[in-house]
Design a protein around this motif. Structure first.
Motif, PDB file in Angstrom:
ATOM      1  N   PRO A  78       0.845  -1.194   0.000  1.00 19.73           N
ATOM      2  CA  PRO A  78       0.000   0.000   0.000  1.00 19.73           C
ATOM      3  C   PRO A  78       0.886   1.251   0.000  1.00 19.73           C
ATOM      4  N   VAL A  79       0.637   2.139  -0.941  1.00 15.47           N
ATOM      5  CA  VAL A  79       1.494   3.310  -1.123  1.00 15.47           C
ATOM      6  C   VAL A  79       1.627   4.117   0.164  1.00 15.47           C
ATOM      7  N   GLY A  80       0.523   4.330   0.838  1.00 23.96           N
ATOM      8  CA  GLY A  80       0.566   5.106   2.072  1.00 23.96           C
ATOM      9  C   GLY A  80       1.456   4.482   3.128  1.00 23.96           C
ATOM     10  N   VAL A  81       1.439   3.159   3.226  1.00 20.95           N
ATOM     11  CA  VAL A  81       2.272   2.460   4.206  1.00 20.95           C
ATOM     12  C   VAL A  81       3.748   2.723   3.924  1.00 20.95           C
ATOM     13  N   ALA A 100       6.200   5.038   6.181  1.00 23.15           N
ATOM     14  CA  ALA A 100       7.332   4.373   6.822  1.00 23.15           C
ATOM     15  C   ALA A 100       8.652   5.061   6.472  1.00 23.15           C
ATOM     16  N   LEU A 101       8.770   5.546   5.247  1.00 27.87           N
ATOM     17  CA  LEU A 101      10.002   6.206   4.806  1.00 27.87           C
ATOM     18  C   LEU A 101      10.003   7.703   5.116  1.00 27.87           C
ATOM     19  N   HIS A 102       8.913   8.197   5.656  1.00 27.61           N
ATOM     20  CA  HIS A 102       8.774   9.623   5.989  1.00 27.61           C
ATOM     21  C   HIS A 102       9.028  10.516   4.777  1.00 27.61           C
ATOM     22  N   VAL A 103       8.363  10.166   3.687  1.00 27.98           N
ATOM     23  CA  VAL A 103       8.441  10.953   2.459  1.00 27.98           C
ATOM     24  C   VAL A 103       7.011  11.199   1.996  1.00 27.98           C
ATOM     25  N   ALA A 104       6.723  12.427   1.612  1.00 25.75           N
ATOM     26  CA  ALA A 104       5.379  12.770   1.155  1.00 25.75           C
ATOM     27  C   ALA A 104       5.170  12.290  -0.282  1.00 25.75           C
ATOM     28  N   ILE A 105       4.035  11.659  -0.518  1.00 27.01           N
ATOM     29  CA  ILE A 105       3.683  11.192  -1.857  1.00 27.01           C
ATOM     30  C   ILE A 105       3.703  12.363  -2.833  1.00 27.01           C
ATOM     31  N   SER A 106       3.172  13.491  -2.407  1.00 22.52           N
ATOM     32  CA  SER A 106       3.120  14.662  -3.296  1.00 22.52           C
ATOM     33  C   SER A 106       4.521  15.128  -3.687  1.00 22.52           C
ATOM     34  N   THR A 107       5.474  15.020  -2.778  1.00 22.13           N
ATOM     35  CA  THR A 107       6.852  15.418  -3.086  1.00 22.13           C
ATOM     36  C   THR A 107       7.440  14.524  -4.166  1.00 22.13           C
ATOM     37  N   ILE A 108       7.259  13.227  -4.011  1.00 14.45           N
ATOM     38  CA  ILE A 108       7.803  12.282  -4.994  1.00 14.45           C
ATOM     39  C   ILE A 108       7.133  12.490  -6.353  1.00 14.45           C
ATOM     40  N   ALA A 162       7.165  -9.656  -3.883  1.00 16.93           N
ATOM     41  CA  ALA A 162       5.930  -9.916  -3.140  1.00 16.93           C
ATOM     42  C   ALA A 162       6.244 -10.447  -1.745  1.00 16.93           C
ATOM     43  N   TRP A 163       7.224 -11.356  -1.648  1.00 14.77           N
ATOM     44  CA  TRP A 163       7.602 -11.895  -0.342  1.00 14.77           C
ATOM     45  C   TRP A 163       8.144 -10.786   0.548  1.00 14.77           C
ATOM     46  N   THR A 164       9.008  -9.939  -0.007  1.00 12.17           N
ATOM     47  CA  THR A 164       9.590  -8.831   0.754  1.00 12.17           C
ATOM     48  C   THR A 164       8.488  -7.892   1.243  1.00 12.17           C
ATOM     49  N   SER A 165       7.539  -7.608   0.377  1.00 13.54           N
ATOM     50  CA  SER A 165       6.431  -6.727   0.744  1.00 13.54           C
ATOM     51  C   SER A 165       5.659  -7.295   1.934  1.00 13.54           C
ATOM     52  N   ARG A 166       5.334  -8.579   1.878  1.00 14.94           N
ATOM     53  CA  ARG A 166       4.587  -9.209   2.987  1.00 14.94           C
ATOM     54  C   ARG A 166       5.424  -9.223   4.261  1.00 14.94           C
ATOM     55  N   TRP A 167       6.691  -9.613   4.145  1.00 13.56           N
ATOM     56  CA  TRP A 167       7.561  -9.737   5.313  1.00 13.56           C
ATOM     57  C   TRP A 167       7.770  -8.381   5.986  1.00 13.56           C
ATOM     58  N   VAL A 173       9.170  -2.719   8.112  1.00 14.83           N
ATOM     59  CA  VAL A 173       8.982  -1.498   7.325  1.00 14.83           C
ATOM     60  C   VAL A 173       9.080  -0.253   8.207  1.00 14.83           C
ATOM     61  N   ASP A 174       8.707  -0.376   9.473  1.00 10.08           N
ATOM     62  CA  ASP A 174       8.749   0.772  10.372  1.00 10.08           C
ATOM     63  C   ASP A 174      10.172   1.138  10.788  1.00 10.08           C
TER      64      ASP A 174
END
Length: 164
Positions: A60-63, A67-75, A120-125, A139-140
């Protein structure tokens, strides 16, 4: 010197699996000389490649952005203007790309990677709370160098069988 001019001057970006436009090569990022990754981080990662990393993980993009403390709008703005990320932002995204490469390399070294989707595995883990992190999700921890190192070390312990 602006980001776009700096990108042109340095020509630095994450390695791809083939010609321009090919998917990113996460294993090449993982196996790259640390000085090359440092140079890339200092020069700034193209925002478009940061978006590619997020898309490849299919989290999920928001997650991921939270977690990376970067704004979606900035990217999105920087990608639209073909700009580079700031050094701290670049470091977080390069660290995430390196982690994906580590998983891909682990699978390749451990046997037949056919049919295994490392992204996909990395994303789930990354999204699963782990006792090794006091119940926190990997991720946190990806927003700091120390957290990225801890997550990477935990993956290495999993591969060696030292993590239960």
């Amino acid at each position: 010197m602006g980001n776009a001019a700096r990108a042109e001057k340095t020509g630095r970006s994450l390695p791809r699996g083939g010609p321009a436009g090919a998917p990113l090569s996460y294993v090449a990022i993982y196996k790259a000389d640390p000085l090359d990754r440092i140079e890339l981080v200092k020069a700034g990662l193209p925002a478009e490649q940061a978006k590619q990393i997020i898309a490849d993980l299919a989290m999920p993009v928001g997650v991921t952005f939270n977690a990376l403390h970067v704004a979606i709008s900035t990217i999105n703005r920087k990608a639209k203007n073909q700009e580079l990320l700031a050094q701290d932002e670049s470091e977080r995204f390069v660290g995430l790309a390196k982690l994906i490469g580590q998983v891909e390399a682990m699978v390749e070294e451990s046997g037949d990677p056919k049919g295994f989707d490392a992204k996909a595995w990395t994303s789930r883990w990354l999204q699963e709370p782990l006792p090794a992190f006091g119940g926190a999700r990997p991720v946190d921890l990806m927003d700091t160098m120390e957290g990225q190192a801890l997550v990477s070390e935990t993956l290495a312990r999993i591969q060696s069988g030292a993590y239960a």
